[in-house]
Design a protein around this motif. Sequence first.
Motif, PDB file in Angstrom:
ATOM      1  N   GLU A 403       0.834  -1.194   0.000  1.00 26.68           N
ATOM      2  CA  GLU A 403       0.000   0.000   0.000  1.00 26.68           C
ATOM      3  C   GLU A 403       0.872   1.249   0.000  1.00 26.68           C
ATOM      4  O   GLU A 403       1.934   1.264   0.619  1.00 26.68           O
ATOM      5  CB  GLU A 403      -0.904   0.033   1.250  1.00 26.68           C
ATOM      6  CG  GLU A 403      -1.848  -1.140   1.362  1.00 26.68           C
ATOM      7  CD  GLU A 403      -2.734  -1.030   2.591  1.00 26.68           C
ATOM      8  OE1 GLU A 403      -3.779  -0.362   2.506  1.00 26.68           O
ATOM      9  OE2 GLU A 403      -2.368  -1.608   3.634  1.00 26.68           O
ATOM     10  N   ARG A 404       0.384   2.265  -0.674  1.00 29.56           N
ATOM     11  CA  ARG A 404       1.089   3.551  -0.634  1.00 29.56           C
ATOM     12  C   ARG A 404       0.159   4.676  -1.090  1.00 29.56           C
ATOM     13  O   ARG A 404      -0.747   4.447  -1.893  1.00 29.56           O
ATOM     14  CB  ARG A 404       2.344   3.531  -1.500  1.00 29.56           C
ATOM     15  CG  ARG A 404       2.121   3.330  -2.979  1.00 29.56           C
ATOM     16  CD  ARG A 404       3.448   3.425  -3.731  1.00 29.56           C
ATOM     17  NE  ARG A 404       4.432   2.515  -3.171  1.00 29.56           N
ATOM     18  CZ  ARG A 404       5.707   2.456  -3.574  1.00 29.56           C
ATOM     19  NH1 ARG A 404       6.134   3.253  -4.529  1.00 29.56           N
ATOM     20  NH2 ARG A 404       6.548   1.596  -3.022  1.00 29.56           N
ATOM     21  N   PRO A 405       0.391   5.878  -0.578  1.00 32.50           N
ATOM     22  CA  PRO A 405      -0.450   7.005  -0.989  1.00 32.50           C
ATOM     23  C   PRO A 405       0.038   7.628  -2.294  1.00 32.50           C
ATOM     24  O   PRO A 405       1.210   7.502  -2.664  1.00 32.50           O
ATOM     25  CB  PRO A 405      -0.274   7.992   0.166  1.00 32.50           C
ATOM     26  CG  PRO A 405       1.124   7.729   0.659  1.00 32.50           C
ATOM     27  CD  PRO A 405       1.356   6.247   0.478  1.00 32.50           C
ATOM     28  N   VAL A 406      -0.875   8.297  -2.979  1.00 31.60           N
ATOM     29  CA  VAL A 406      -0.526   9.191  -4.085  1.00 31.60           C
ATOM     30  C   VAL A 406      -0.862  10.594  -3.583  1.00 31.60           C
ATOM     31  O   VAL A 406      -2.015  10.883  -3.259  1.00 31.60           O
ATOM     32  CB  VAL A 406      -1.322   8.870  -5.361  1.00 31.60           C
ATOM     33  CG1 VAL A 406      -0.906   9.813  -6.486  1.00 31.60           C
ATOM     34  CG2 VAL A 406      -1.117   7.414  -5.776  1.00 31.60           C
ATOM     35  N   LYS A 407       0.112  11.452  -3.487  1.00 30.17           N
ATOM     36  CA  LYS A 407      -0.063  12.755  -2.840  1.00 30.17           C
ATOM     37  C   LYS A 407      -0.962  13.682  -3.658  1.00 30.17           C
ATOM     38  O   LYS A 407      -0.862  13.751  -4.881  1.00 30.17           O
ATOM     39  CB  LYS A 407       1.296  13.412  -2.624  1.00 30.17           C
ATOM     40  CG  LYS A 407       2.182  12.669  -1.628  1.00 30.17           C
ATOM     41  CD  LYS A 407       3.516  13.386  -1.440  1.00 30.17           C
ATOM     42  CE  LYS A 407       4.383  12.646  -0.422  1.00 30.17           C
ATOM     43  NZ  LYS A 407       5.699  13.330  -0.239  1.00 30.17           N
ATOM     44  N   ALA A 408      -1.804  14.411  -2.947  1.00 30.69           N
ATOM     45  CA  ALA A 408      -2.685  15.384  -3.599  1.00 30.69           C
ATOM     46  C   ALA A 408      -1.899  16.522  -4.232  1.00 30.69           C
ATOM     47  O   ALA A 408      -2.333  17.121  -5.224  1.00 30.69           O
ATOM     48  CB  ALA A 408      -3.678  15.929  -2.586  1.00 30.69           C
ATOM     49  N   SER A 409      -0.732  16.805  -3.694  1.00 32.82           N
ATOM     50  CA  SER A 409       0.084  17.906  -4.223  1.00 32.82           C
ATOM     51  C   SER A 409       0.527  17.670  -5.656  1.00 32.82           C
ATOM     52  O   SER A 409       0.887  18.618  -6.359  1.00 32.82           O
ATOM     53  CB  SER A 409       1.308  18.122  -3.335  1.00 32.82           C
ATOM     54  OG  SER A 409       2.108  16.949  -3.283  1.00 32.82           O
ATOM     55  N   THR A 410       0.489  16.402  -6.113  1.00 28.87           N
ATOM     56  CA  THR A 410       0.915  16.115  -7.485  1.00 28.87           C
ATOM     57  C   THR A 410      -0.034  16.716  -8.511  1.00 28.87           C
ATOM     58  O   THR A 410       0.360  16.953  -9.655  1.00 28.87           O
ATOM     59  CB  THR A 410       1.034  14.591  -7.720  1.00 28.87           C
ATOM     60  OG1 THR A 410      -0.224  13.972  -7.405  1.00 28.87           O
ATOM     61  CG2 THR A 410       2.118  13.985  -6.860  1.00 28.87           C
ATOM     62  N   ILE A 411      -1.275  16.994  -8.130  1.00 26.87           N
ATOM     63  CA  ILE A 411      -2.200  17.644  -9.067  1.00 26.87           C
ATOM     64  C   ILE A 411      -1.826  19.109  -9.243  1.00 26.87           C
ATOM     65  O   ILE A 411      -1.732  19.625 -10.366  1.00 26.87           O
ATOM     66  CB  ILE A 411      -3.656  17.509  -8.583  1.00 26.87           C
ATOM     67  CG1 ILE A 411      -4.171  16.105  -8.897  1.00 26.87           C
ATOM     68  CG2 ILE A 411      -4.549  18.563  -9.242  1.00 26.87           C
ATOM     69  CD1 ILE A 411      -5.646  15.922  -8.680  1.00 26.87           C
ATOM     70  N   ALA A 412      -1.586  19.793  -8.128  1.00 29.09           N
ATOM     71  CA  ALA A 412      -1.258  21.218  -8.210  1.00 29.09           C
ATOM     72  C   ALA A 412       0.061  21.462  -8.932  1.00 29.09           C
ATOM     73  O   ALA A 412       0.228  22.465  -9.633  1.00 29.09           O
ATOM     74  CB  ALA A 412      -1.209  21.811  -6.797  1.00 29.09           C
ATOM     75  N   SER A 413       0.999  20.536  -8.788  1.00 29.91           N
ATOM     76  CA  SER A 413       2.317  20.720  -9.396  1.00 29.91           C
ATOM     77  C   SER A 413       2.424  20.116 -10.794  1.00 29.91           C
ATOM     78  O   SER A 413       3.479  20.190 -11.425  1.00 29.91           O
ATOM     79  CB  SER A 413       3.392  20.092  -8.498  1.00 29.91           C
ATOM     80  OG  SER A 413       3.174  18.688  -8.361  1.00 29.91           O
ATOM     81  N   ALA A 414       1.332  19.518 -11.282  1.00 30.11           N
ATOM     82  CA  ALA A 414       1.386  18.826 -12.574  1.00 30.11           C
ATOM     83  C   ALA A 414       1.658  19.797 -13.716  1.00 30.11           C
ATOM     84  O   ALA A 414       1.087  20.894 -13.781  1.00 30.11           O
ATOM     85  CB  ALA A 414       0.076  18.084 -12.822  1.00 30.11           C
ATOM     86  N   VAL A 415       2.530  19.379 -14.620  1.00 27.49           N
ATOM     87  CA  VAL A 415       2.814  20.126 -15.845  1.00 27.49           C
ATOM     88  C   VAL A 415       2.551  19.198 -17.021  1.00 27.49           C
ATOM     89  O   VAL A 415       2.202  18.025 -16.851  1.00 27.49           O
ATOM     90  CB  VAL A 415       4.274  20.633 -15.860  1.00 27.49           C
ATOM     91  CG1 VAL A 415       4.520  21.605 -14.724  1.00 27.49           C
ATOM     92  CG2 VAL A 415       5.260  19.458 -15.766  1.00 27.49           C
ATOM     93  N   GLY A 416       2.703  19.727 -18.214  1.00 23.50           N
ATOM     94  CA  GLY A 416       2.528  18.893 -19.395  1.00 23.50           C
ATOM     95  C   GLY A 416       3.481  17.721 -19.381  1.00 23.50           C
ATOM     96  O   GLY A 416       4.607  17.832 -18.893  1.00 23.50           O
ATOM     97  N   PRO A 417       3.073  16.562 -19.889  1.00 20.19           N
ATOM     98  CA  PRO A 417       3.931  15.384 -19.852  1.00 20.19           C
ATOM     99  C   PRO A 417       5.202  15.572 -20.670  1.00 20.19           C
ATOM    100  O   PRO A 417       5.183  16.197 -21.732  1.00 20.19           O
ATOM    101  CB  PRO A 417       3.055  14.274 -20.436  1.00 20.19           C
ATOM    102  CG  PRO A 417       2.034  14.981 -21.259  1.00 20.19           C
ATOM    103  CD  PRO A 417       1.801  16.300 -20.579  1.00 20.19           C
TER     104      PRO A 417
END
Length: 477
Positions: A403-417
């Motif tokens: 088990e592991r979390p996926v951090k919510a902060s990854t949405i705010a920091s997301a850029v184009g792939p």
Amino acid sequence: MTAPSIFFQPQDQERYAGKAVAPIHAVADEPVSTFSIDVDTGAYANVRRMLNQGQRPPVAAVRTEELLNYFRYDYPVPASRAAPFSITTDVSRTPWNKDTRLLRVGLRGYDVGASKRPAANLVFLIDVSGSMNSPDKLPLVKSALNLLADRLTPRDHVSIVVYAGAAGIVLEPTSDPAYVHQAIDCLSAGGSTAGGAGIALAYATARATRIPGGINRVILATDGDFNVGAASDESLEQLVKRNRDDGITLTSLGFGQGNYNESMMEKIADVGNGNYAYIDSALEARKVLDDELSATLVTIAKDVKIQIEFNPAVVSEYRLIGYENRALAEEDFKNDAVDAGDMGAGHQVTALYEIVPTGAAGWLPARHFAANRTAAGAASGSELAWLKLRYKLANGAASTLVERPVKASTIASAVGPKGDQAFAAAVAAYGQILREDSHFNGFTLADTRRLAGVQSDYRRQEFLELTRLAEQASTAR
């Protein structure tokens, strides 16, 4: 909700059993997504064959997860064999929808060198019926299996079973590649197709020559045109399942066109705890049976399942791109009796979720009644999602939970792939465009090429060319 099946059978009698594009889910209603991994790559090569012939593939022949998993990505090597694979997650902006994000989940299995590979007891099961009498069938089978024979070690042995109107053993177990080459080179095609009898004899041969603690596997090479004997998919699946439970796995290698039964080829490989590949050229044979031999033969984890629970405070809607025929019920995740996909040494698995951040415009219409809407601020936390995996070691009976979390902060920091992220997104777009996915907002195959970017790897360069061929191809109907 499970997507309905699509069964496509054009006039030339090729058979595909696909699923409709996976539906959109509201996190408020269905927060949990569960599926079995898939390491098959047959759909990629089969689609390539059709595009190279100027024909757009039927929708049911395209499985986007098999296109994604045809390629390798820069996932880290597992730190220890105690955990058979590494786990990578990342989030990027979606190239075809400004309001959504792409969550990528990547697994990478540890590698096994030739010197450390367990001894192998292989039974080549070769279709020599009349339907195999064309250059892209039996001659290509011979070339592919001769290539595999050259990779044998003195610890391995190979038997050869053939079937046409009847089944028979043409080579008793041997560790001498010269004998294998001689037996293969003498094969010719003719007669009807007693496929069920051939598979039964191959399994009996594998059982009689079993190597305790080794690889015990049947490698089936055919166009899947079973028309005599135990020909139904259901009866073949039951035969394969019984032998799988006895420790004998199955790899299916598909060849040819016109009467190709991919529906059966993929299904029995999945049931047989093996993998399915389509061989359309000598180069593809080398990829599957030389470059990736350990992945083809050596199982490092079995019954691998992925489950993601989304946080409604962060994600309002989601869809899994591909894996339609790998969907599992939520309760199947912790049930060790439920079969799932296996990973070979060095295999990689990539899955992409397209997600709608809470508050952004989604696909689903707004609910009229207040009680049917998610209350703003009803949930909170620093996590976008909670990721769980279950797997059994190759010789294990009980599963291990990770088990592991996926951090919510990854949405705010997301850029184009970028880099591998961008290429994976491009492959997913290519697959979904071929699948006629209605949620791509005019994103084109030319856009897909631009997203993939300049590539130096041969296989990735070939992918770029396939997007051009897809633009030009006539539609198969």
